[in-house]
Design an enzyme around this catalytic site. Sequence first.
Site, short mmCIF file in Angstrom:
data_model
loop_
_atom_site.label_atom_id
_atom_site.label_comp_id
_atom_site.label_asym_id
_atom_site.label_seq_id
_atom_site.Cartn_x
_atom_site.Cartn_y
_atom_site.Cartn_z
N ASP A 1 0.83 -1.20 0.00
CA ASP A 1 0.00 0.00 0.00
C ASP A 1 0.87 1.27 0.00
O ASP A 1 2.09 1.20 0.24
CB ASP A 1 -0.90 -0.04 1.26
CG ASP A 1 -2.22 0.68 1.09
OD1 ASP A 1 -2.34 1.49 0.15
OD2 ASP A 1 -3.12 0.46 1.92
N ASP B 1 -10.64 1.89 -3.55
CA ASP B 1 -11.18 1.47 -2.25
C ASP B 1 -12.68 1.33 -2.32
O ASP B 1 -13.30 0.82 -1.40
CB ASP B 1 -10.82 2.50 -1.17
CG ASP B 1 -9.44 2.24 -0.59
OD1 ASP B 1 -8.82 1.23 -0.97
OD2 ASP B 1 -8.99 3.04 0.25
C1 DGJ Z 1 -5.83 1.79 1.99
C2 DGJ Z 1 -6.18 0.64 1.09
O1 DGJ Z 1 -6.57 1.09 -0.15
C3 DGJ Z 1 -7.25 -0.19 1.77
O2 DGJ Z 1 -7.64 -1.23 0.93
C4 DGJ Z 1 -6.71 -0.72 3.07
O3 DGJ Z 1 -5.65 -1.61 2.82
C5 DGJ Z 1 -6.26 0.43 3.93
N1 DGJ Z 1 -5.33 1.29 3.24
C6 DGJ Z 1 -5.59 -0.08 5.19
O4 DGJ Z 1 -5.06 0.95 5.94
#
Ligand code: DGJ
Length: 696
Positions: A442, A499
Site C-alpha cells: 500500500d 477502495d
Molecule cells: C488503503 C487501502 O486502499 C485499503 O484497501 C486498506 O488496505 C487500507 N489502506 C488499510 O489501511
Amino acid sequence: MELLRLDGERLTLVLALEESGAADLAYIGPRLPGDEDLAMIAAAGARGRHESQPDSPPRPGLFPERKGGWNGTPAVVLRRAGRRVETDLRIAAWERAERALAIRFADRLAGVEVLLRWRFGAGDVVTSAVTIANTGEAPLAVERCAALALPVPARFAEVTAFAGRWAAEMREHRRPIRPEGLHREGAAGKPGFDGAGWVLLHAGDETLGAHLAWSGDAWLTLDADPPGGADGRAQLVTGAALNPGEVVLAPGETFDTPEAVLALAPDRSALAQAFHAHVRAEVLPERATWGPRKVHLNSWEALGFDLSEPALIALAESAAALGAERFVLDDGWFGGRRSDRTSLGDWTVSPEVFPNGLAPLIARVHALGMDFGLWVEPEMVSPDSDLYRAHPDWCLHTPGRERPTMRGQLALDMARGEVRDYLFARLDALLRKHPIAYLKWDHNRDLFPAAPGQTEGFYALLDALRAAHPHVEIESCASGGGRIDFGVLQRTCRVWPSDNNDAIERLRIIPAWSQFLPLEVLGSHVGPSPNPITGRRLAMDFRAKVAMFGHMGVEADPARMTGRERETLAAHIALYKAWRPVLHSGDLHRLAHPDPAVTAMMVTHEGRALVLVAQTAFSSMFDAAPIRLAGLDPAARYRVRLPEPWPPRAQHYLADPDLWREGLVLSGAALMTHGLALPLTHPETAWLVALERLAP
Ligand code: DGJ
C-alpha cells in the site's frame, strides 16, 4: 528523404527521415497494402508555407525542439551553467530491424545526442523510449525529456483525459481537441487517481491510446496545431516529470526515459485488447506461468483494526466455507498499529494482537486450504513509531520546516540506501519466517516535499525483494488506484483499482481501468452492504455478479451476511472459478447499449464467452433494448445460457425460464445484430450470459 515502413499485425507506420535532419511520422493507421507507394503517402500529407510562418515552416516531428520557429512544447528542456541550451538535433544515424527503428540525433555544437527507439510489440502496441547523452564538456541539466512525441493525424478530433479522487478513480472526460490544447502534470509522486499518464484520442470510433509506464509523476501535453509550425496536426508529448536538479549529466553520461506506449485500433474494444496483449506478453512478470487467480478474502472491510487471533481465525473459516482460496490480513497486524495514526515503519508482528505470533493463524489458514497474504506499507513512517524516533531524518522533509502529515503519516526518502536496506531487512525477515504467498503493498500519502529518486528507490526495493522471494505475488495499492501504471505492473501481479467496492461505482471504475489493463490484474471484491464509502445497499446477487469481472475477492464479514447471501456469494465464487480461464485470458469487448444506465461487457476465449449486463437505474421502458454481443464468429452457432443464480426479482420477467436453462442456440451473426432481450427493468439488476460455441 528516406521513407521507412514498419508493419505490425494490423498497423503500419511510415516514418520520414528528412534531408533537413528531422524525423517525422508520415502515416499511422491500418496496415497499408504491400505495394503502397510511400512517396505518394508523404506527398499527400505535405503542406506548403502560410503567411506569417517561418520561411522553412518547422515540423515538430518525432522529437520537437524550439528551433526554426517551432513554438509548441519541446521534447527536451536542457540547461548548462543555468542557461537554456537551444538544440538543433539532426539525424546522425539510424538503424532498423523488422519491427523497430532507432534514430540517433546529434547536435555537436550543443554537445547533446538523443537516441529515439520505437518498437512494435505484442498487440501492435508501439513502445517509445529516449536516451539523452551529454557529449559536451560541461555538466548538462535535463529538466525535461519526453519518452514519446507523436504528431497526431488530423482525423483525431477528440481527446479523453482522466480526472479522479480517492474512491472515484479515472473519471473519463471526452471533449474536442480545443485550440488551447491540453496539459496534465502529476505532482503527488505517483500516478494518482486521475492518471496524467493515460490518454485517449478519438477519430469517430477509431481510438489511439497512450500511456507512460512510470510510477512517479508524469506530464502530458497535447498541442493543437501550434502556429509556428502549423500543418493541421496536434502534437502529443509525454514524459516523466523531473525535479529541479534531479538529472544533471556529467560529460559522457546518459539518461534513459521510461517507456511510453501507444496503440491504435478501430474501436475501444480493439484498443483494450491491444493493450491487454501487450501487458500479458511484455509487462506482467512471467504471466505465462501464472496459476488461476485465487479468490481472496481480505480482512479490511470485515474487521478493520479490530484484530485478534480468534476473530481472524473465525473470519478465515467463514472465508473457506465460501470458497475463498487466499486469506489476506490487511492493516493492523504490526507494532502498535491499532489505528491509522501510528506505527508505520515498525514491521514486527504485534504481540498485543498475536500473543502466539502469526504462525497459528497461518497454520489454520493453510489447514483450511487457503494461502496467506499480508498487507504492508513499506515506504511510509508514522511520527509515532520506533522507526521515526530512531531516525527522524529518514522521511521526506525540508530542514527547518514543518513536516505535514497525510493520514497521520510521513513518507520515507526512498532515494536513501539505508532506508531501503532497513525496509528490505524487515520485509525479508517476515517473508523468511512465515509462509507468505502474497503482499498487498500500500501507499497512502502523496510524496511531499518533492524529492528526486523516489520512484527509482521504490523499484529498487521491489526488485530486491522479488529477487529474494520470487514466488511471492505482490499487489500495488495506493489508497485504491493511486499507483497503477505499466511500470509498477512489471513488478507486480495485481492492482487495487479503488477502495470503493460499491458495485455501481465499480461498473464505471472497472471499464475505465480495463481500457488499458486486463481483468486478471484488477482486484474486484464483494464489499459489505451498506457500503462503508457510499452508504448504498445493494443485493448480494448484484454485488457478486459485478465482482466476477476482475480478480474476484470478498472484503466483508460473512458472519454479518444472511444465510441466503452467503449461499448466493458462494455460488458466484464457484461460477468465477469455472469462468476465470475465459475472463483472465480472453478478449474483452465493451458492449454498447442505448440506455446509459446499462453497462455491459463480455470476454471471449476459445469458443466460450461470458457476458455481464448490469442495469443501475430504473428503466423508462418495461425492458431495456436487447443487448447485442460482440467478438463472435458470425457463422458459428452458440449455445446461450443464463448461469444461475438469477437476479431474484428480474427472473420473474423471463418469458420462458426453462428454455434459458436448456440454452438457446443462435448464430454469432444473430447474437451480434439481433441481440438478447434480458429483463432489465429494476435498478441494480445484473445478468450473466454464458456462451459455448457448438461444433460445426
Ligand atoms: C488503503 C487501502 O486502499 C485499503 O484497501 C486498506 O488496505 C487500507 N489502506 C488499510 O489501511
